[in-house]
Design a protein around this motif. Structure first.
Motif, PDB file in Angstrom:
ATOM      1  N   LEU A 254      45.643  38.681  40.416  1.00  0.00           N
ATOM      2  CA  LEU A 254      46.889  38.748  39.655  1.00  0.00           C
ATOM      3  C   LEU A 254      46.748  39.673  38.447  1.00  0.00           C
ATOM      4  N   VAL A 255      45.624  39.559  37.739  1.00  0.00           N
ATOM      5  CA  VAL A 255      45.402  40.404  36.567  1.00  0.00           C
ATOM      6  C   VAL A 255      45.334  41.870  36.971  1.00  0.00           C
ATOM      7  N   SER A 256      44.708  42.153  38.106  1.00  0.00           N
ATOM      8  CA  SER A 256      44.609  43.537  38.567  1.00  0.00           C
ATOM      9  C   SER A 256      45.969  44.139  38.889  1.00  0.00           C
ATOM     10  N   ARG A 257      46.927  43.304  39.235  1.00  0.00           N
ATOM     11  CA  ARG A 257      48.280  43.770  39.544  1.00  0.00           C
ATOM     12  C   ARG A 257      49.166  43.802  38.305  1.00  0.00           C
ATOM     13  N   GLY A 258      48.650  43.333  37.183  1.00  0.00           N
ATOM     14  CA  GLY A 258      49.456  43.271  35.976  1.00  0.00           C
ATOM     15  C   GLY A 258      50.394  42.094  35.946  1.00  0.00           C
ATOM     16  N   VAL A 259      50.167  41.125  36.827  1.00  0.00           N
ATOM     17  CA  VAL A 259      51.016  39.930  36.917  1.00  0.00           C
ATOM     18  C   VAL A 259      50.483  38.876  35.958  1.00  0.00           C
TER      19      VAL A 259
END
Length: 336
Positions: free
Chosen positions: A62-67
């Protein structure tokens, strides 16, 4: 604790959940890799036996997607309906998508849904298509009667995971949503009251990929919802439109009878007798063919048999259709 800054222009996916951590994690891992960065995930944990958390893999994805995401845990289990309303309370963004923890949102359709809300800033909510009903075109209207007269049956309105709400326009109706707590339909009450004051949009976008079939509502939920909605603080014409929409589903009368069969063991109380008469009249006026004839015969003859006739009717339904709904009722409510 992961506590991100949440931009107001993000779209929140708000998920009320209880004791379904594994299912929720599996669903999120399925879609996380395709979620856009303007998504925020809010999980409201209704005091699950094991607190809901995101493992390192899901967190990193999620963090890698900016979510961004937030998990809020209730101190005690407040019931399923009230936990839906907690989503309305805890959302910080302008718009949010309400999603059951057993449902799977199609990430490839989120862009289309975002475009819909951007094009309709005055709308209180967007009701998009699902497996219960597929709208063939975009409809924008105002008023409860317009919503009730639109395509789609009563069951499609109940499906929680097909609504986008504009928080500012819907939160003022939350106090009426709490009256629907026992019926698991606070979102429907809020949508109805919001539609009476503001525009709404029905969208042909199919935003839900899957739904857990075993998690279907029990008939008790459906009937409680039906009765409460017809007593909403609306005009008589609006309440009549809601009633017509409910009866047009062709299943409320049958479910009323099935509920009576559950309640009637071993004795039938006055409330249950009233419910049975209401169910028979529903079959009489909205049934077809043999069903209407049987309802009329039962309505006329059953008082002659008194308590024996009532017990016989309850027994027959318990041994047939009622048994199936009793299993669904137990399965649905055992984990509250």
């Amino acid at each position: 604790m992961y506590a991100p800054e949440i931009a107001k222009d993000k779209l929140t996916i708000a998920i009320p959940s209880f004791n379904r951590a594994a299912m929720l994690a599996a669903n999120l891992k399925t879609v996380a890799g395709a979620l856009p960065s303007w998504i925020h995930i809010l999980v409201v944990d209704n005091a699950s036996e094991l607190p809901i958390h995101f493992d390192q893999d899901l967190h990193a994805l999620l963090v890698s997607r900016g979510v961004t995401f937030t998990i809020i845990r209730n101190r005690t289990n407040i019931g399923g309906g009230a936990n839906i309303l907690r989503c309305f309370e805890h959302v910080d963004t302008d718009w949010f998508l309400l999603c059951g923890d057993d449902d799977l949102i199609d990430p490839l359709r989120l862009g289309e849904l975002r475009s819909t809300i951007d094009a309709n800033p005055d709308a209180a909510f967007v009701k998009f298509s699902s497996r219960f009903h597929n709208y063939t075109s975009t409809i924008k209207a105002t008023g409860v009667r317009a919503l009730m007269d639109a395509p789609g049956d009563f069951n499609s309105l109940l499906f929680m995971s097909s609504y986008l709400f504009q928080r500012r326009l819907c939160v003022p109706f939350m106090r009426f949503g709490y009256l629907m707590n026992a019926a698991y339909a606070p979102h429907v009450e809020i949508a109805l009251l919001a539609a009476s004051k503001h525009p709404f949009v029905l969208s042909p976008v199919i935003g839900t990929l899957a739904n857990e079939e075993d998690a279907a509502w029990s008939p008790v939920d459906v009937v409680l919802c039906a009765y409460y909605l017809t007593d909403s603080p609306l005009t008589r014409d609006e309440r009549n439109a809601i009633t017509r929409k409910i009866y047009a589903a062709h299943n409320v009368g049958r479910e009323l009878l099935d509920i009576v069969s559950i309640q009637n063991a071993p004795r039938m109380k006055d409330e249950a007798r009233f419910l049975r008469r209401k169910a028979l009249r529903t079959h009489l006026f909205f049934g077809h063919g043999l069903k209407r004839f049987v309802a009329l015969a039962a309505l006329i003859v059953s008082p002659l048999f008194g308590a024996i006739g009532q017990r016989l009717l309850a027994y027959l339904y318990r041994k047939t259709t009622g048994r199936k709904y009793l299993r669904k009722f137990v399965a649905r409510h055992a984990g509250l």
